[in-house]
Design a protein around this motif. Structure first.
Motif, PDB file in Angstrom:
ATOM      1  N   THR A 101       0.798  -1.217   0.000  1.00  0.00           N
ATOM      2  CA  THR A 101       0.000   0.000   0.000  1.00  0.00           C
ATOM      3  C   THR A 101       0.832   1.270   0.000  1.00  0.00           C
ATOM      4  O   THR A 101       0.368   2.312  -0.484  1.00  0.00           O
ATOM      5  N   SER A 129      -4.644  -8.966   1.682  1.00  0.00           N
ATOM      6  CA  SER A 129      -4.651  -7.724   2.458  1.00  0.00           C
ATOM      7  C   SER A 129      -4.488  -8.059   3.933  1.00  0.00           C
ATOM      8  O   SER A 129      -4.745  -9.188   4.370  1.00  0.00           O
ATOM      9  N   SER A 169       1.928   2.065   5.761  1.00  0.00           N
ATOM     10  CA  SER A 169       0.693   2.119   6.555  1.00  0.00           C
ATOM     11  C   SER A 169       0.995   2.240   8.040  1.00  0.00           C
ATOM     12  O   SER A 169       0.313   2.967   8.767  1.00  0.00           O
ATOM     13  N   PRO A 254      -9.306   1.062   6.463  1.00  0.00           N
ATOM     14  CA  PRO A 254      -8.676   0.454   5.280  1.00  0.00           C
ATOM     15  C   PRO A 254      -7.624  -0.599   5.644  1.00  0.00           C
ATOM     16  O   PRO A 254      -6.877  -0.435   6.617  1.00  0.00           O
ATOM     17  N   TRP A 257      -2.711  -3.723   1.446  1.00  0.00           N
ATOM     18  CA  TRP A 257      -2.779  -4.812   0.466  1.00  0.00           C
ATOM     19  C   TRP A 257      -1.382  -5.164  -0.057  1.00  0.00           C
ATOM     20  O   TRP A 257      -0.432  -4.397   0.064  1.00  0.00           O
ATOM     21  N   THR A 312      -9.770   3.867  -5.279  1.00  0.00           N
ATOM     22  CA  THR A 312     -10.551   4.128  -4.058  1.00  0.00           C
ATOM     23  C   THR A 312      -9.651   4.308  -2.853  1.00  0.00           C
ATOM     24  O   THR A 312      -9.812   5.253  -2.066  1.00  0.00           O
ATOM     25  N   ASP A 313      -8.684   3.407  -2.692  1.00  0.00           N
ATOM     26  CA  ASP A 313      -7.798   3.464  -1.526  1.00  0.00           C
ATOM     27  C   ASP A 313      -6.914   4.706  -1.534  1.00  0.00           C
ATOM     28  O   ASP A 313      -6.599   5.269  -0.477  1.00  0.00           O
ATOM     29  N   TRP A 317      -6.571   7.053   1.760  1.00  0.00           N
ATOM     30  CA  TRP A 317      -5.292   7.298   2.427  1.00  0.00           C
ATOM     31  C   TRP A 317      -4.901   8.766   2.341  1.00  0.00           C
ATOM     32  O   TRP A 317      -4.364   9.338   3.296  1.00  0.00           O
TER      33      TRP A 317
END
Length: 329
Positions: A101, A129, A169, A254, A257, A312-313, A317
């Motif tokens: 990610t 994920s 992340s 979230p 991934w 979308t992610d 973020w």
């Protein structure tokens, strides 16, 4: 027929022949692919979850296609070195990135990148994920997140939090905790999850946001205490550990991934072939069981759907990073 019309017709015929030849070349490439070893680039050191997944996928690609797959660990600069090596590679399907990610978080962190994340890398498949766990040293006088927050507030500028990389992340999650809980935990970035987990186990770190996959062998070792988890739902491996969302924190839903990418310009037929094979491998019972045992959610998402996830992610973020006023160290 006038000369100009004859010339145009000849040019049109020549263009048609060239287009036909080009199309035939692409089809020939995809039909013969792979005809030589495939290099799977992992932008992190050996031992972490990304590396484990790369070796799992690589082993099964070899069994499927009888072509060697080489896992090439290229750590450094929070994954940028490895990512860039793929972005700049020949677009022929033989240099493949196993990314995380952080790839789409870096632009929101205003990190200077030698590549364009969304244009120079083409999504192939989403493997799995995962969630991050907030863990503390067992000597910490806190058994819950609220107890830790109260203790850290009462002892400012003492504690740090380890992440598995600057701009990952875990870094974002730690800064979000600082902002939302009013803490001043000092960020300590590592060059991958394996080294971070090792220092947590040895007591070198007071707290950390660790990837559940990298920490999975040690979840019940007693060498760290798990206070909360990211993600929309509790982990099936840790049903008694609450999520940050349950505890009233925002934007922790979230998941991180693990995905596969190739350089821009890779023929679509090759992208599609690689995508379909990786998704097939991920959904094999023995592979999906292994991924699940790592503490991960099995995804097996093909290129088109993975591209939607990225879009979308990236928005989610970006919003979380801006709200927490996070900047790359």
């Amino acid at each position: 027929m006038p000369m100009s019309i004859k010339l145009l017709n000849r040019r049109g015929a020549a263009i048609a022949v060239l287009a036909c030849c080009a199309g035939g070349k692409v089809r020939a490439q995809s039909q013969s692919y792979p005809s030589k070893p495939i290099r799977l680039v992992v932008p992190y050191p050996p031992g972490g979850t990304t590396d484990v997944l790369a070796r799992l996928i690589g082993r099964n690609l070899y069994e499927s296609w009888s072509q060697a797959t080489i896992v090439d660990n290229r750590p450094g600069a929070s994954g940028i070195i490895g990512n860039n090596s793929v972005a700049k590679a020949a677009p022929d399907g033989y240099t493949v990135l196993i990314g995380i990610t952080a790839l789409i978080q870096a632009p929101a962190l205003n990190v200077a990148l030698p590549y364009d994340t969304f244009n120079d890398l083409v999504p192939v498949a989403q493997i799995a994920s995962s969630a991050d766990l907030f863990v503390v040293n067992p000597s910490m006088p806190a058994n819950t997140l609220s107890e830790f927050v109260a203790h850290a507030r009462a002892h400012p500028k003492i504690y740090s939090f380890g992440s598995y990389g600057n701009g990952t992340s875990s870094h974002v999650h730690g800064e979000m905790l600082n902002m939302q809980a009013g803490l001043d935990l000092i960020h300590v970035p590592y060059k991958g999850a394996a080294a971070q987990v090792n220092d947590m186990l040895s007591g070198q770190l007071s707290t950390a946001f660790v990837d559940i996959g990298a920490a999975q062998p040690h979840l019940h070792s007693g060498k760290f205490r798990i206070l909360a988890a990211t993600g929309a739902r509790r982990s099936t491996l840790l049903p008694d550990v609450p999520t940050f969302t349950e505890l009233g924190y925002k934007s922790y839903e979230p998941y991180g991934w693990f995905g596969v990418f190739v350089p821009r310009g890779t023929p679509k037929d090759i992208v599609d072939k690689l995508s379909a094979e990786i998704v097939r491998i991920v959904n094999l019972p023995e592979v999906s069981t292994r991924i699940h045992r790592l503490g991960l959610r099995v995804d097996g998402v093909e290129a088109i759907e993975f591209a939607r996830v990225l879009k979308t992610d990236a928005l989610l973020w970006s919003r979380a990073i801006k709200e927490a006023q996070i900047k790359a160290d």
